[in-house]
Write an enzyme that holds these catalytic residues in place. Structure first.
Site, PDB file in Angstrom:
ATOM      1  CG  LEU A 171      -2.179  13.161 -10.209  1.00  0.00           C
ATOM      2  CD1 LEU A 171      -2.051  12.863 -11.941  1.00  0.00           C
ATOM      3  CD2 LEU A 171      -2.356  11.616 -10.207  1.00  0.00           C
ATOM      4  CD  GLU A 212       3.109  12.083  -4.477  1.00  0.00           C
ATOM      5  OE1 GLU A 212       4.432  11.743  -3.644  1.00  0.00           O
ATOM      6  OE2 GLU A 212       2.600  11.796  -5.294  1.00  0.00           O
ATOM      7  CG  HIS A 215       6.735   9.321  -1.988  1.00  0.00           C
ATOM      8  ND1 HIS A 215       7.851   7.886  -2.243  1.00  0.00           N
ATOM      9  CD2 HIS A 215       6.082   9.128  -3.646  1.00  0.00           C
ATOM     10  CE1 HIS A 215       7.565   7.898  -3.414  1.00  0.00           C
ATOM     11  NE2 HIS A 215       6.202   8.170  -3.888  1.00  0.00           N
ATOM     12  CB  THR A 238       7.622  -4.305  -1.134  1.00  0.00           C
ATOM     13  OG1 THR A 238       8.755  -4.175  -1.106  1.00  0.00           O
ATOM     14  CG2 THR A 238       6.692  -3.511   0.352  1.00  0.00           C
ATOM     15  CD  GLN A 241       5.360  -3.650  -9.093  1.00  0.00           C
ATOM     16  OE1 GLN A 241       5.399  -4.113  -7.730  1.00  0.00           O
ATOM     17  NE2 GLN A 241       5.418  -2.622  -9.609  1.00  0.00           N
TER      18      GLN A 241
END
Length: 394
Positions: A171, A212, A215, A238, A241
């Protein structure tokens, strides 16, 4: 099999990035710099809402083989709208943020604007178009004109975004701060950009670029780089996870807490993702103000509007239920001589002369017909000129 992953490629001078592709799955394997922890310590949890909007200067490079890949300006504009809504928490699906995470969701106060000039100072619309005979791009060829791609504009001054035909299943990808200048930026498949035209379900919501750009501004995936409960993204708000999550269930748990499935740095489909946290916003703004400060667009700070004071009590407030009308209030009791609207480049778009209207009276201004973006409202009284910057969103 897992659904398609969003790919974040770490480019370095001394080592090659290795990834595996097949029709069903993409894997991402890299050792990202621990940039989040560093910047979290620098800025901690600054209240983003109290900060100024930072504008990021963007250029889109469309590299195409045929008409389908040569996407329209309108498709790029649709992507820009998604970026700005997502990074300012004005995206309509923010209402779907799980209740447990709503107090953490942030307006990052970032505005992405198309470059108005190229590197030589020539006026530009912020979009370049290059026809190529190159097949699907799977390496750094996209960054070089002589290899069939397109040379970057100065990556210290522009966020370069390449749109092209990528290898099957990819992607997009981005580079972190510190990348070789010629290759720094974001690359997106032409089927995963914007919300119309060539954009294809389930990645037709513009969220690949939102992810993106995160990032590019120093964010890791929310599970860190390796996964498991002993790894993390270095951001306080956060939760830890264990791995990527691809469906949109709110009841996913790992590592002793609820997983942040809807976070933009997770890997669910576009219609699931809807927020950044305050900690992520702090990191991105810190990276932008330090490693990437050259891409901040300060062209709006021109003399024609800076002669006004940005201090004082002037307030420009959107009227409830009105998309284009704003109320001007908060000024000291004085006679108002004029109200003017300037574009971010300093162009005088509208002037109203009021001949002594008192500031205690209700004053409104209507921006109907004006596109989304940054505007400056300037109010002149007998004693002073006030200037207020606003973000106009439709």
């Amino acid at each position: 099999m897992k659904k398609i992953d969003r790919l974040y490629i770490l480019f370095v001078l001394c080592c090659a990035f290795i990834f595996q592709l097949n029709a069903q799955e993409r894997r991402c394997s890299f050792d990202a710099p621990n940039i989040t922890t560093e910047h979290q310590q620098k800025r901690q949890m600054t209240e983003i809402e109290d900060l100024e909007i930072l504008q990021v200067r963007v250029v889109f490079h469309v590299v195409y083989q045929d008409g389908v890949q040569n996407i329209s300006d309108e498709q790029i504009f649709s992507q820009l709208r998604v970026l700005n809504h997502d990074y300012q928490k004005t995206n309509s699906d923010s209402v779907n943020i799980p209740e447990i995470f709503k107090p953490l969701a942030a307006n990052c106060k970032l505005q992405f604007v198309l470059a108005q000039q190229d590197e030589l100072g020539i006026p530009s619309n912020g979009i370049t178009r290059t026809q190529t005979t190159h097949g699907p791009f799977g390496n750094n060829d996209i960054h070089f004109t002589e290899l069939g791609g397109k040379d970057a504009w100065n990556t210290e001054k522009y966020l370069n975004i390449w749109i092209c035909n990528l290898a099957p299943g990819v992607l997009g990808y981005a580079t972190p701060p510190g990348t070789a200048k010629e290759e720094d930026g974001v690359v997106i498949h032409y089927e995963n950009i914007g919300t119309l035209g060539s954009a294809k379900i389930p990645y037709e919501g513009g969220r690949t670029l939102t992810h993106e750009v995160g990032h590019y501004l120093g964010l890791q995936h929310i599970w860190g780089t390796r996964g498991g409960c002993d790894d993390d993204d270095g951001i306080e708000d956060t939760p830890i996870q264990a791995d990527a999550i691809y469906d949109c269930s709110e009841s996913k748990f790992s590592c002793g807490s609820q997983d942040m499935v809807q976070n933009f740095m997770n890997l669910a489909e576009d219609d699931c993702l809807n927020f950044f946290t305050k900690g992520q916003a702090t990191v991105m703004r810190s990276v932008l103000l330090n490693e990437r400060q050259g891409v901040i667009d300060t062209s709006s700070l021109v003399l024609s509007i800076n002669k006004g004071s940005f201090a004082g009590s002037l307030s420009v407030v959107p009227l409830r239920g009105q998309k284009t009308r704003y109320e001007i209030k908060g000024l000291e009791n004085s006679s108002i001589k004029s109200i003017a609207v300037f574009s971010q480049s300093g162009t005088n778009l509208l002037s109203r002369y009021l001949l002594g209207v008192k500031s205690s009276q209700k004053l409104e201004i209507d921006l109907e017909g004006y596109p989304e973006g940054i505007y400056f409202i300037q109010v002149a009284t007998r004693e002073k000129i006030y200037t207020k910057r606003i973000l106009h969103l439709l």
